[in-house]
Design a protein around this motif. Structure first.
Motif, PDB file in Angstrom:
ATOM      1  N   UNK A  23       9.096  62.556  64.961  1.00  0.00           N
ATOM      2  CA  UNK A  23       8.615  62.053  63.667  1.00  0.00           C
ATOM      3  C   UNK A  23       9.485  62.581  62.531  1.00  0.00           C
ATOM      4  N   UNK A  24       9.778  63.872  62.565  1.00  0.00           N
ATOM      5  CA  UNK A  24      10.559  64.486  61.502  1.00  0.00           C
ATOM      6  C   UNK A  24      12.033  64.126  61.545  1.00  0.00           C
ATOM      7  N   UNK A  71      12.453  72.042  56.276  1.00  0.00           N
ATOM      8  CA  UNK A  71      12.342  70.762  55.565  1.00  0.00           C
ATOM      9  C   UNK A  71      12.383  70.942  54.051  1.00  0.00           C
ATOM     10  N   UNK A  72      11.833  72.060  53.570  1.00  0.00           N
ATOM     11  CA  UNK A  72      11.835  72.308  52.132  1.00  0.00           C
ATOM     12  C   UNK A  72      13.264  72.383  51.600  1.00  0.00           C
ATOM     13  N   UNK A  73      14.148  73.057  52.359  1.00  0.00           N
ATOM     14  CA  UNK A  73      15.537  73.176  51.924  1.00  0.00           C
ATOM     15  C   UNK A  73      16.281  71.850  52.069  1.00  0.00           C
ATOM     16  N   UNK A  78      18.764  67.041  49.779  1.00  0.00           N
ATOM     17  CA  UNK A  78      18.942  65.631  50.153  1.00  0.00           C
ATOM     18  C   UNK A  78      17.773  64.721  49.791  1.00  0.00           C
ATOM     19  N   UNK A  79      16.751  65.260  49.125  1.00  0.00           N
ATOM     20  CA  UNK A  79      15.633  64.408  48.741  1.00  0.00           C
ATOM     21  C   UNK A  79      14.765  64.063  49.937  1.00  0.00           C
ATOM     22  N   UNK A  80      15.035  62.944  50.556  1.00  0.00           N
ATOM     23  CA  UNK A  80      14.253  62.497  51.709  1.00  0.00           C
ATOM     24  C   UNK A  80      14.808  63.157  52.970  1.00  0.00           C
ATOM     25  N   UNK A  81      14.190  64.234  53.395  1.00  0.00           N
ATOM     26  CA  UNK A  81      14.707  65.019  54.526  1.00  0.00           C
ATOM     27  C   UNK A  81      14.687  64.229  55.824  1.00  0.00           C
TER      28      UNK A  81
END
Length: 516
Positions: A23-24, A71-73, A78-81
């Motif tokens: 999913x990620x 994911x926060x970084x 990059x905005x949309x990780x």
């Protein structure tokens, strides 16, 4: 619970985790499972030892587990990780093409001014900033592999996920045989699966050959190209079952304690996606477990709601941190993506045998009794007591935690908000009272006034499921006469004259519980 399915095998839960990782990554469910099939078959063609093949299997399944912890970084740069991870499969991670890819994705989805600012910050030291991100990923991945109980060989292998055979990778620039063979195989299988799915076997071979000696080990490339037609699952094959059949420890079935440990670890992994949610799943599970005992749920139902608490937010991985971290009001499109995360939780959990009841409870953690919740907007009799308890526990615990758009609430403010939601019919009053009592607040007046005891509530739930007095007596190890007396007192308290009336009351008040 009598008649309940056996608990899942360990590999089934880890396979479910791999779908959450998909999913990620922005990949279809079972990408990592298909990659593991390719990797194991490639290991056989290379003549690797059984122990190496076992490491390859799990290293391929979870090689990207560290990305979600960072994911926060990713979202910062990059905005949309999720989108940038998905698109990165289509470029070689070296040279000018990769720099162009990074340049095109910095601040993705952000306003122009913000993109320029982020781009300037990133490219002042592009390699240094990316190296820091990759180093963090590798440390996170190794720690998480250890946390979910994978062996030291897997932990060591996935520390090399971003390295390249030519030494141009990160974080250490390891080259050639300094990269474990297990990761050299896993890297190729992961990339090849995406290209074969999008462009066919010829497209996969073209990509692999173009990276021979660069990203990929020439010996692994040659073995792949020589056997490409035999490595991928056929279109009508079930990747889930194929991957489970290849597992090195396919026979290991979890006991209750082992399942709790693994689900706890998965919940911890999910919470790392959003730093403000650290510890959220553990806290929800503990609160729901205590509240379930308050209302007299059976041991089996209490186990189910606790386990649902551990993994209720798995679907969060499928929503970009660009949305989770937004400090302002969400757009309609962003809100729709948020509303999907319980559905994604259901997609992951329903693939794991023996977790059907847990999945049903977990996917309803944002549903409301009055039908105003999401994702399905179900309510009333469609929500059992377990679902209502979990929803109340999630609402209370979330209020105590900070969010990008608000500060954390005090315990009293969180309790007051929960009571207001119960008063307007969104949350079940009894369940709110139980959650608040479990959280250490003074016992609130129950919303219902039937004064049922925990034993009477339990028996009412069994009556609603269609069990006879004799069957209830056998289940609860009571005499049939005692059960009959409980049933009669229960009918009197709720104003029912027969089993149908009692069943309708149980449904309307969320007391029926899940079916066996």
């Amino acid at each position: 619970m009598t008649g309940s399915p056996p608990l899942p095998r360990r590999v089934e839960v880890l396979a479910g985790l791999s779908i959450a990782i998909d999913l990620g990554l922005g990949q279809p469910a079972e990408h990592m499972l298909r990659s593991a099939v390719v990797a194991c078959r490639l290991a056989d063609r290379l003549g690797l030892a059984r122990e190496q093949r076992a490491t390859i299997y799990y290293a391929t399944l979870v090689m990207w587990i560290g990305c979600h912890a960072d994911s926060q970084e990713y979202a910062r740069w990059f905005g949309d990780d999720i989108a940038v991870r998905r698109d990165s499969y289509l470029v070689d991670w070296s040279g000018l093409p990769y720099l162009r890819f990074l340049l095109g994705n910095v601040g993705r989805g952000e306003p122009v001014g913000q993109r320029v600012k982020t781009m300037s910050a990133l490219f002042r030291d592009a390699r240094g900033n990316i190296a820091t991100l990759v180093h963090s990923h590798c440390l996170s991945a190794a720690a998480l592999a250890r946390h979910i109980g994978l062996g030291p060989d897997v932990e060591q292998a996935i520390a090399f996920t971003f390295e390249r055979y030519d030494g141009g990778g990160l974080p250490t620039g390891a080259a050639g045989d300094a990269i474990p063979i297990e990761m050299r195989v896993a890297q190729l299988a992961d990339m090849a699966e995406v290209h074969e799915r999008l462009y066919g076997a010829d497209g996969a071979m073209a990509m692999v050959r173009s990276r021979r000696g660069g990203h990929f080990d020439p010996a692994v490339v040659d073995a792949f190209c020589a056997h490409c037609a035999d490595l991928f699952p056929a279109p009508d094959d079930d990747p889930w079952q194929q991957a489970l059949d290849l597992a090195p420890d396919a026979e290991i079935r979890l006991d209750g304690a082992g399942l709790d440990v693994l689900l706890t670890a998965i919940g911890d992994f999910v919470d790392l996606k959003c730093p403000f949610a650290l510890g959220h799943s553990r806290s929800v599970a503990k609160l729901a477990d205590s509240a379930a005992r308050q209302v007299g749920l059976s041991a089996a139902d209490t186990d189910a709601i606790r386990r649902a608490g551990f993994v209720h937010d798995v679907g969060r991985l499928g929503v970009s941190n660009q949305i989770w971290s937004k400090p302002a009001e969400l757009t309609g499109a962003e809100w729709e993506r948020v509303r999907m995360h319980p559905y994604l939780t259901d997609r992951v959990l329903t693939r794991i045998s023996g977790l059907g009841t847990i999945a049903a409870i977990a996917r309803a953690h944002h549903e409301h009794v009055d039908g105003t919740g999401y994702p399905l907007g179900i309510g009333g009799a469609a929500l059992g007591r377990s679902e209502r308890l979990l929803a109340a526990a999630v609402a209370y615990q979330s209020a105590l935690e900070p969010r990008p758009y608000r500060e954390p609430m005090s315990a009293e403010d969180a309790a007051a908000r929960l009571r207001r939601r119960a008063q307007r019919g969104a949350l079940d009053g009894d369940c709110v009272a139980a959650v608040l009592t479990a959280a250490g607040h003074a016992r609130s007046r129950m919303h219902r006034d039937d004064t049922l005891t925990p034993r009477e509530t339990e028996i009412l739930g069994l009556v609603a499921r269609g069990l006879s007095n004799r069957e209830i007596a056998e289940r609860l190890v009571l005499s049939e006469k005692t059960v009959r007396n409980h049933v009669e007192r229960t009918y009197t308290k709720i104003g029912a004259s027969n089993r149908v009336g009692a069943s309708l009351y149980a449904l309307q008040n969320g007391l029926a519980g899940p079916p066996d």
